[in-house]
Design a protein around this motif. Sequence first.
Motif, PDB file in Angstrom:
ATOM      1  N   LEU A 161       0.773  -1.236  -0.026  1.00 41.11           N
ATOM      2  CA  LEU A 161      -0.191  -0.124   0.082  1.00 41.11           C
ATOM      3  C   LEU A 161       1.020   1.212  -0.144  1.00 41.11           C
ATOM      4  CD1 LEU A 161      -2.704  -1.015   2.609  1.00 41.11           C
ATOM      5  CD2 LEU A 161      -2.657  -1.455   0.344  1.00 41.11           C
ATOM      6  N   GLY A 162       0.411   2.095  -1.109  1.00 42.02           N
ATOM      7  CA  GLY A 162       1.459   3.296  -1.179  1.00 42.02           C
ATOM      8  C   GLY A 162       0.486   4.575  -1.005  1.00 42.02           C
ATOM      9  N   VAL A 163       1.416   5.700  -0.809  1.00 36.28           N
ATOM     10  CA  VAL A 163       0.750   7.081  -1.147  1.00 36.28           C
ATOM     11  C   VAL A 163       1.906   7.993  -1.783  1.00 36.28           C
ATOM     12  CG1 VAL A 163      -1.118   7.016   0.451  1.00 36.28           C
ATOM     13  CG2 VAL A 163       1.171   7.780   1.113  1.00 36.28           C
ATOM     14  N   THR A 164       1.134   8.977  -2.515  1.00 36.95           N
ATOM     15  CA  THR A 164       2.393   9.839  -3.254  1.00 36.95           C
ATOM     16  C   THR A 164       2.498  11.404  -2.342  1.00 36.95           C
ATOM     17  OG1 THR A 164       0.586  10.855  -4.724  1.00 36.95           O
ATOM     18  CG2 THR A 164       2.160   8.773  -5.211  1.00 36.95           C
ATOM     19  N   GLY A 165       3.542  12.012  -2.518  1.00 39.08           N
ATOM     20  CA  GLY A 165       3.490  13.238  -1.987  1.00 39.08           C
ATOM     21  C   GLY A 165       4.652  14.092  -2.366  1.00 39.08           C
ATOM     22  N   ALA A 166       4.537  15.446  -2.567  1.00 41.49           N
ATOM     23  CA  ALA A 166       5.545  16.179  -2.918  1.00 41.49           C
ATOM     24  C   ALA A 166       5.468  17.531  -2.038  1.00 41.49           C
ATOM     25  CB  ALA A 166       5.254  16.770  -4.337  1.00 41.49           C
ATOM     26  N   ASP A 167       5.264  17.495  -0.729  1.00 41.22           N
ATOM     27  CA  ASP A 167       5.102  18.338   0.311  1.00 41.22           C
ATOM     28  C   ASP A 167       4.260  17.670   1.533  1.00 41.22           C
ATOM     29  OD1 ASP A 167       7.011  20.089  -0.759  1.00 41.22           O
ATOM     30  OD2 ASP A 167       5.583  21.623  -1.703  1.00 41.22           O
ATOM     31  N   PHE A 183      11.107  15.656  -4.425  1.00 39.38           N
ATOM     32  CA  PHE A 183      10.252  16.596  -5.028  1.00 39.38           C
ATOM     33  C   PHE A 183       9.421  17.609  -4.115  1.00 39.38           C
ATOM     34  CE2 PHE A 183      10.471  12.537  -7.431  1.00 39.38           C
ATOM     35  CZ  PHE A 183      11.135  12.890  -8.718  1.00 39.38           C
ATOM     36  N   SER A 184       9.188  18.662  -4.647  1.00 38.39           N
ATOM     37  CA  SER A 184       8.361  19.506  -3.737  1.00 38.39           C
ATOM     38  C   SER A 184       7.518  20.461  -4.755  1.00 38.39           C
ATOM     39  CB  SER A 184       9.308  20.544  -3.172  1.00 38.39           C
ATOM     40  OG  SER A 184       8.648  21.787  -2.402  1.00 38.39           O
ATOM     41  N   TYR A 185       6.169  20.315  -4.631  1.00 35.80           N
ATOM     42  CA  TYR A 185       5.147  21.081  -5.351  1.00 35.80           C
ATOM     43  C   TYR A 185       5.458  22.895  -4.959  1.00 35.80           C
ATOM     44  CZ  TYR A 185       0.962  23.711  -6.291  1.00 35.80           C
ATOM     45  OH  TYR A 185       0.061  24.747  -6.642  1.00 35.80           O
ATOM     46  N   ARG A 186       5.934  23.014  -4.026  1.00 32.45           N
ATOM     47  CA  ARG A 186       5.935  24.451  -3.606  1.00 32.45           C
ATOM     48  C   ARG A 186       7.299  24.943  -4.305  1.00 32.45           C
ATOM     49  NH1 ARG A 186       4.395  28.509   1.275  1.00 32.45           N
ATOM     50  NH2 ARG A 186       2.464  27.447   0.575  1.00 32.45           N
ATOM     51  N   VAL A 219       6.701  25.854  -7.837  1.00 35.92           N
ATOM     52  CA  VAL A 219       5.686  26.768  -8.211  1.00 35.92           C
ATOM     53  C   VAL A 219       6.504  28.128  -8.132  1.00 35.92           C
ATOM     54  CG1 VAL A 219       4.050  28.143  -7.242  1.00 35.92           C
ATOM     55  CG2 VAL A 219       3.636  25.598  -7.610  1.00 35.92           C
ATOM     56  N   HIS A 220       7.562  28.074  -6.970  1.00 30.54           N
ATOM     57  CA  HIS A 220       8.471  29.316  -6.745  1.00 30.54           C
ATOM     58  C   HIS A 220       9.458  29.413  -7.976  1.00 30.54           C
ATOM     59  CE1 HIS A 220       7.530  29.390  -2.241  1.00 30.54           C
ATOM     60  NE2 HIS A 220       6.700  29.707  -3.005  1.00 30.54           N
ATOM     61  N   ARG A 221       9.729  28.316  -8.654  1.00 29.90           N
ATOM     62  CA  ARG A 221      10.713  28.428  -9.734  1.00 29.90           C
ATOM     63  C   ARG A 221       9.896  28.302 -10.936  1.00 29.90           C
ATOM     64  NH1 ARG A 221      15.334  23.734  -8.242  1.00 29.90           N
ATOM     65  NH2 ARG A 221      15.958  24.754  -6.254  1.00 29.90           N
ATOM     66  N   ARG A 222       8.677  28.562 -11.093  1.00 29.24           N
ATOM     67  CA  ARG A 222       7.764  28.370 -12.317  1.00 29.24           C
ATOM     68  C   ARG A 222       8.192  27.234 -13.080  1.00 29.24           C
ATOM     69  NH1 ARG A 222       7.498  35.045 -13.147  1.00 29.24           N
ATOM     70  NH2 ARG A 222       6.702  35.584 -11.262  1.00 29.24           N
ATOM     71  N   GLU A 223       8.319  26.347 -12.626  1.00 25.61           N
ATOM     72  CA  GLU A 223       8.495  24.954 -13.395  1.00 25.61           C
ATOM     73  C   GLU A 223       7.205  24.426 -14.090  1.00 25.61           C
ATOM     74  OE1 GLU A 223      12.553  23.423 -11.056  1.00 25.61           O
ATOM     75  OE2 GLU A 223      10.656  22.762 -10.509  1.00 25.61           O
ATOM     76  N   PRO A 224       7.222  23.653 -15.049  1.00 20.09           N
ATOM     77  CA  PRO A 224       6.064  23.277 -15.547  1.00 20.09           C
ATOM     78  C   PRO A 224       5.216  22.168 -15.086  1.00 20.09           C
ATOM     79  CG  PRO A 224       7.659  22.371 -16.888  1.00 20.09           C
ATOM     80  CD  PRO A 224       8.538  23.239 -15.922  1.00 20.09           C
ATOM     81  N   ASP A 225       6.066  21.567 -14.095  1.00 21.58           N
ATOM     82  CA  ASP A 225       5.502  20.321 -13.432  1.00 21.58           C
ATOM     83  C   ASP A 225       6.353  19.834 -12.245  1.00 21.58           C
ATOM     84  OD1 ASP A 225       3.571  18.438 -12.875  1.00 21.58           O
ATOM     85  OD2 ASP A 225       3.955  17.131 -14.462  1.00 21.58           O
ATOM     86  N   TYR A 226       6.091  18.774 -11.537  1.00 20.48           N
ATOM     87  CA  TYR A 226       6.834  18.139 -10.576  1.00 20.48           C
ATOM     88  C   TYR A 226       6.706  16.761 -10.247  1.00 20.48           C
ATOM     89  CZ  TYR A 226       2.495  18.449  -8.202  1.00 20.48           C
ATOM     90  OH  TYR A 226       1.077  18.411  -7.552  1.00 20.48           O
ATOM     91  N   GLY A 227       7.582  15.939  -9.982  1.00 20.20           N
ATOM     92  CA  GLY A 227       7.452  14.722  -9.621  1.00 20.20           C
ATOM     93  C   GLY A 227       6.900  14.442  -8.191  1.00 20.20           C
ATOM     94  N   ARG A 228       6.453  12.945  -8.136  1.00 21.56           N
ATOM     95  CA  ARG A 228       6.077  12.844  -6.772  1.00 21.56           C
ATOM     96  C   ARG A 228       6.814  11.695  -6.043  1.00 21.56           C
ATOM     97  NH1 ARG A 228       2.846  15.612 -10.519  1.00 21.56           N
ATOM     98  NH2 ARG A 228       0.892  15.773 -10.203  1.00 21.56           N
TER      99      ARG A 228
END
Length: 259
Positions: free
Chosen positions: A106-112, A236-239, A242-251
């Motif tokens: 069982l897993g979950v994903t996260g990036a913050d 990986f970090s969603y925030r 966003v601060h770097r204005r990257e097009p997407d992010y990993g999980r």
Amino acid sequence: MTLETPALTARNLSLPGLRHAFFTREGGVSEGVYASLNGGVGSRDAPPSVAENRARMAARLGVESERLLVPFQIHSADAVSVREPWSAEARPRCDGVVTTEVSLALGVTGADCGMLLFADAKAGVIGACHAGWKGALGGVIEATVAEMEAQGARRADIHVALGPAIGATSYEVGPEFAARFRETDESFARFFTPTDREGHTTFDLPAFIASRIAALNVASFEDLGVDTYADEARCFSYRRSVHRREPDYGRLVSAITLL
């Protein structure tokens, strides 16, 4: 594939009959902003790369690829029990999953957001939940423990560990965010610290999660203390994206299985 895919582990989950891993961003095949162990099927990464990354994670856990299960996370307070693998189209929309089945990871994903793994090794019940601020405030941690109890676990035997999550000093929020917590419980003000920006504070998500778990009187809790925003080499970090204005992010993926 290799069993040596890098991962972090928690001391309190190093129990007989279990295997777990808090995977970092290291050890995969993805490129660019997803480099390299991106486990997010919801990202815009190449699907074959995500599939290979997931396969490496499954191998590290000692299960077949199709038996590494991650739900369709919706920042809810819902937890469900799992008996068998599901298809990609049939992923349950929830943020907590529980099982008593052997060799079902069982897993979950996260990036913050917080990624929590749970285990009652005595009863043979495990769980995982995705606890961002909304889920943690709404009760996803409590729901996951309740579902574990429904499957035979005892609260006093449940061990819980928090993997990489955004740290207190990295999570600045506006006044409306803090007000929502204080409206729920005035004592939650202790998780906010003023910053130099007027009306803004930092929010200590790991401490808030820890307080919710402490109130449940489980056997133990361990926080790995890894800040996803600050630890770019491993997380990986969603925030940060966003601060770097990257097009997407990993999980990142965190997962647990019964042997």
